[in-house]
Design a protein around this motif. Sequence first.
Motif, PDB file in Angstrom:
ATOM      1  N   ASN A  10       8.136  -2.693  14.484  1.00 47.48           N
ATOM      2  CA  ASN A  10       7.543  -3.503  15.554  1.00 47.48           C
ATOM      3  C   ASN A  10       6.059  -3.248  15.758  1.00 47.48           C
ATOM      4  OD1 ASN A  10       8.658  -0.906  16.633  1.00 47.48           O
ATOM      5  ND2 ASN A  10       7.508  -1.545  18.445  1.00 47.48           N
ATOM      6  N   ALA A  11       5.493  -2.258  15.061  1.00 47.29           N
ATOM      7  CA  ALA A  11       4.069  -1.943  15.248  1.00 47.29           C
ATOM      8  C   ALA A  11       3.569  -1.105  14.080  1.00 47.29           C
ATOM      9  CB  ALA A  11       3.854  -1.194  16.568  1.00 47.29           C
ATOM     10  N   GLY A  12       2.255  -0.961  13.993  1.00 44.71           N
ATOM     11  CA  GLY A  12       1.645  -0.048  13.035  1.00 44.71           C
ATOM     12  C   GLY A  12       1.984  -0.324  11.590  1.00 44.71           C
ATOM     13  N   ILE A  13       2.187   0.757  10.844  1.00 42.25           N
ATOM     14  CA  ILE A  13       2.466   0.648   9.413  1.00 42.25           C
ATOM     15  C   ILE A  13       3.764  -0.104   9.168  1.00 42.25           C
ATOM     16  CG2 ILE A  13       2.972   1.960   7.316  1.00 42.25           C
ATOM     17  CD1 ILE A  13       1.181   4.197   8.549  1.00 42.25           C
ATOM     18  N   GLY A  14       4.776   0.151   9.988  1.00 38.86           N
ATOM     19  CA  GLY A  14       6.059  -0.526   9.811  1.00 38.86           C
ATOM     20  C   GLY A  14       5.937  -2.027   9.934  1.00 38.86           C
ATOM     21  N   GLU A  15       5.167  -2.486  10.901  1.00 33.82           N
ATOM     22  CA  GLU A  15       4.961  -3.927  11.055  1.00 33.82           C
ATOM     23  C   GLU A  15       4.246  -4.498   9.846  1.00 33.82           C
ATOM     24  OE1 GLU A  15       2.619  -7.189  13.876  1.00 33.82           O
ATOM     25  OE2 GLU A  15       2.845  -5.118  14.580  1.00 33.82           O
ATOM     26  N   ALA A  16       3.237  -3.780   9.355  1.00 32.18           N
ATOM     27  CA  ALA A  16       2.487  -4.259   8.181  1.00 32.18           C
ATOM     28  C   ALA A  16       3.393  -4.325   6.953  1.00 32.18           C
ATOM     29  CB  ALA A  16       1.293  -3.350   7.917  1.00 32.18           C
ATOM     30  N   VAL A  17       4.255  -3.330   6.788  1.00 34.17           N
ATOM     31  CA  VAL A  17       5.203  -3.344   5.668  1.00 34.17           C
ATOM     32  C   VAL A  17       6.153  -4.530   5.795  1.00 34.17           C
ATOM     33  CG1 VAL A  17       7.160  -2.134   4.622  1.00 34.17           C
ATOM     34  CG2 VAL A  17       5.099  -0.862   5.227  1.00 34.17           C
ATOM     35  N   ALA A  18       6.674  -4.745   6.992  1.00 29.85           N
ATOM     36  CA  ALA A  18       7.611  -5.849   7.222  1.00 29.85           C
ATOM     37  C   ALA A  18       6.962  -7.187   6.892  1.00 29.85           C
ATOM     38  CB  ALA A  18       8.096  -5.835   8.670  1.00 29.85           C
ATOM     39  N   ARG A  19       5.732  -7.367   7.337  1.00 33.13           N
ATOM     40  CA  ARG A  19       5.028  -8.633   7.079  1.00 33.13           C
ATOM     41  C   ARG A  19       4.774  -8.844   5.587  1.00 33.13           C
ATOM     42  NH1 ARG A  19       3.173 -11.242  11.493  1.00 33.13           N
ATOM     43  NH2 ARG A  19       3.202 -10.129  13.492  1.00 33.13           N
ATOM     44  N   GLN A  20       4.387  -7.784   4.894  1.00 28.04           N
ATOM     45  CA  GLN A  20       4.097  -7.922   3.469  1.00 28.04           C
ATOM     46  C   GLN A  20       5.362  -8.180   2.663  1.00 28.04           C
ATOM     47  OE1 GLN A  20       1.467  -4.797   1.951  1.00 28.04           O
ATOM     48  NE2 GLN A  20       0.333  -4.794   3.880  1.00 28.04           N
ATOM     49  N   LEU A  21       6.458  -7.532   3.025  1.00 27.58           N
ATOM     50  CA  LEU A  21       7.710  -7.787   2.313  1.00 27.58           C
ATOM     51  C   LEU A  21       8.227  -9.195   2.599  1.00 27.58           C
ATOM     52  CD1 LEU A  21       9.681  -4.433   2.734  1.00 27.58           C
ATOM     53  CD2 LEU A  21       8.702  -5.370   0.626  1.00 27.58           C
ATOM     54  N   ALA A  22       8.050  -9.661   3.828  1.00 16.69           N
ATOM     55  CA  ALA A  22       8.534 -11.001   4.185  1.00 16.69           C
ATOM     56  C   ALA A  22       7.804 -12.097   3.414  1.00 16.69           C
ATOM     57  CB  ALA A  22       8.375 -11.226   5.685  1.00 16.69           C
ATOM     58  N   ARG A  23       6.608 -11.803   2.947  1.00 18.90           N
ATOM     59  CA  ARG A  23       5.844 -12.797   2.179  1.00 18.90           C
ATOM     60  C   ARG A  23       6.346 -12.937   0.749  1.00 18.90           C
ATOM     61  NH1 ARG A  23       0.846  -9.814   4.109  1.00 18.90           N
ATOM     62  NH2 ARG A  23       0.516 -10.557   6.251  1.00 18.90           N
ATOM     63  N   GLN A  24       7.191 -11.998   0.322  1.00 15.76           N
ATOM     64  CA  GLN A  24       7.737 -12.084  -1.029  1.00 15.76           C
ATOM     65  C   GLN A  24       8.784 -13.193  -1.099  1.00 15.76           C
ATOM     66  OE1 GLN A  24       6.581 -10.113  -3.590  1.00 15.76           O
ATOM     67  NE2 GLN A  24       5.125  -9.422  -2.022  1.00 15.76           N
ATOM     68  N   PRO A  25       8.838 -13.931  -2.190  1.00 17.86           N
ATOM     69  CA  PRO A  25       9.832 -15.013  -2.313  1.00 17.86           C
ATOM     70  C   PRO A  25      11.260 -14.495  -2.165  1.00 17.86           C
ATOM     71  CG  PRO A  25       8.183 -15.151  -4.060  1.00 17.86           C
ATOM     72  CD  PRO A  25       7.961 -13.838  -3.373  1.00 17.86           C
ATOM     73  N   ASP A  26      12.072 -15.235  -1.430  1.00 16.28           N
ATOM     74  CA  ASP A  26      13.494 -14.940  -1.280  1.00 16.28           C
ATOM     75  C   ASP A  26      13.770 -13.560  -0.671  1.00 16.28           C
ATOM     76  OD1 ASP A  26      14.290 -17.417  -2.426  1.00 16.28           O
ATOM     77  OD2 ASP A  26      13.909 -16.582  -4.419  1.00 16.28           O
ATOM     78  N   HIS A  27      12.893 -13.115   0.202  1.00 19.51           N
ATOM     79  CA  HIS A  27      13.100 -11.849   0.898  1.00 19.51           C
ATOM     80  C   HIS A  27      13.355 -12.112   2.385  1.00 19.51           C
ATOM     81  CE1 HIS A  27      11.754  -9.835  -2.685  1.00 19.51           C
ATOM     82  NE2 HIS A  27      11.765  -8.642  -2.099  1.00 19.51           N
ATOM     83  N   ALA A 212      -0.043   0.219   4.344  1.00 19.12           N
ATOM     84  CA  ALA A 212       1.300  -0.207   3.943  1.00 19.12           C
ATOM     85  C   ALA A 212       1.413  -0.488   2.447  1.00 19.12           C
ATOM     86  CB  ALA A 212       1.688  -1.472   4.713  1.00 19.12           C
ATOM     87  N   ARG A 213       0.297  -0.569   1.776  1.00 16.18           N
ATOM     88  CA  ARG A 213       0.282  -1.080   0.393  1.00 16.18           C
ATOM     89  C   ARG A 213       1.188  -0.302  -0.553  1.00 16.18           C
ATOM     90  NH1 ARG A 213      -5.491  -1.069  -1.678  1.00 16.18           N
ATOM     91  NH2 ARG A 213      -5.696  -2.732  -0.110  1.00 16.18           N
ATOM     92  N   ARG A 214       1.088   1.017  -0.564  1.00 14.32           N
ATOM     93  CA  ARG A 214       1.873   1.793  -1.526  1.00 14.32           C
ATOM     94  C   ARG A 214       3.362   1.722  -1.219  1.00 14.32           C
ATOM     95  NH1 ARG A 214       2.662   2.532  -6.523  1.00 14.32           N
ATOM     96  NH2 ARG A 214       3.519   4.569  -7.126  1.00 14.32           N
ATOM     97  N   THR A 215       3.702   1.723   0.060  1.00 12.03           N
ATOM     98  CA  THR A 215       5.109   1.603   0.445  1.00 12.03           C
ATOM     99  C   THR A 215       5.705   0.310  -0.092  1.00 12.03           C
ATOM    100  OG1 THR A 215       4.801   2.929   2.447  1.00 12.03           O
ATOM    101  CG2 THR A 215       6.683   1.423   2.414  1.00 12.03           C
ATOM    102  N   VAL A 216       4.966  -0.784   0.040  1.00 14.36           N
ATOM    103  CA  VAL A 216       5.448  -2.080  -0.433  1.00 14.36           C
ATOM    104  C   VAL A 216       5.557  -2.086  -1.954  1.00 14.36           C
ATOM    105  CG1 VAL A 216       4.919  -4.544  -0.551  1.00 14.36           C
ATOM    106  CG2 VAL A 216       4.592  -3.291   1.599  1.00 14.36           C
ATOM    107  N   GLU A 217       4.584  -1.507  -2.626  1.00 16.25           N
ATOM    108  CA  GLU A 217       4.645  -1.437  -4.094  1.00 16.25           C
ATOM    109  C   GLU A 217       5.907  -0.703  -4.552  1.00 16.25           C
ATOM    110  OE1 GLU A 217      -0.184  -1.323  -5.062  1.00 16.25           O
ATOM    111  OE2 GLU A 217       1.009   0.516  -5.132  1.00 16.25           O
ATOM    112  N   LEU A 218       6.228   0.393  -3.900  1.00 11.95           N
ATOM    113  CA  LEU A 218       7.422   1.164  -4.275  1.00 11.95           C
ATOM    114  C   LEU A 218       8.705   0.417  -3.933  1.00 11.95           C
ATOM    115  CD1 LEU A 218       6.235   4.700  -3.118  1.00 11.95           C
ATOM    116  CD2 LEU A 218       6.558   3.941  -5.486  1.00 11.95           C
ATOM    117  N   ALA A 219       8.670  -0.395  -2.878  1.00 11.73           N
ATOM    118  CA  ALA A 219       9.841  -1.189  -2.498  1.00 11.73           C
ATOM    119  C   ALA A 219      10.123  -2.291  -3.506  1.00 11.73           C
ATOM    120  CB  ALA A 219       9.637  -1.793  -1.122  1.00 11.73           C
TER     121      ALA A 219
END
Length: 239
Positions: A10-27, A212-219
């Motif tokens: 809901n905030a901070g790094i977690g929110e940024a990770v959530a937003r970046q993952l949601a932009r991926q197709p079919d996620h 959030a970038r590295r977390t998303v890359e690893l995900a």
Amino acid sequence: MIIALVTGGNAGIGEAVARQLARQPDHHVILTSRNLAAGESVAATIVAEGHSASCVQLDLTSDASISDVVQHIQEVYGKLDILINNAAIHLDDRSDLSIRETFRKTFDTNVFGTAVLTDSLLDLLRRSAAPRVVFVSSSLGSHTLSNDKNWRHYHVVKKTYKSSKAALNMLVLHYSRALQDCNGLVNAACPGPVKTKMSGYAEGGVTTEVGARRTVELALLDANGPTATFSDNDGPVPW
């Protein structure tokens, strides 16, 4: 549809990770928040941008709350592809808590709750064709760096928070073995100094999007990606 769970989304790094993952197709991203209204607000903005997201309430100090989240994912999605263990607290600056209270509260969320949640989700992760788990850690939990007098953060005390992240790193190694039989990749990511409420909006810190970038890359690792590693945006971090 790829189903991702981001704790503390809901905030901070977690929110940024959530937003970046949601932009991926079919996620589809399920973000968790102790404050349900705050999490639902973030999920609503992601949906308004044309992506897929929802929110569930989660208190990592409550086994009942963890069980409710697991049951929700089981009933609605039947599997989990990505788990981002991001939720954490930092209490070292609290003068109203004893050392025992500081350690107990910090470990209850950062380590115990995270371990209980991950353990509870193993069956759902094994139903994924390519499970990915990322623990958001910190270089402050590195034994090697913490013993290096030339390291720029050598004089940072924060003994409780640092100890919790060192323990979290051991969970990474444990769960990388637990999921190796089903093509699971489990890694730790260090966001680095990030301008968040938890860090006191650290001077010289990067934005949450960069953090959030590295977390998303690893995900989003493919089948040839690494497992049981600790890294940040610049490369490997020593254990």
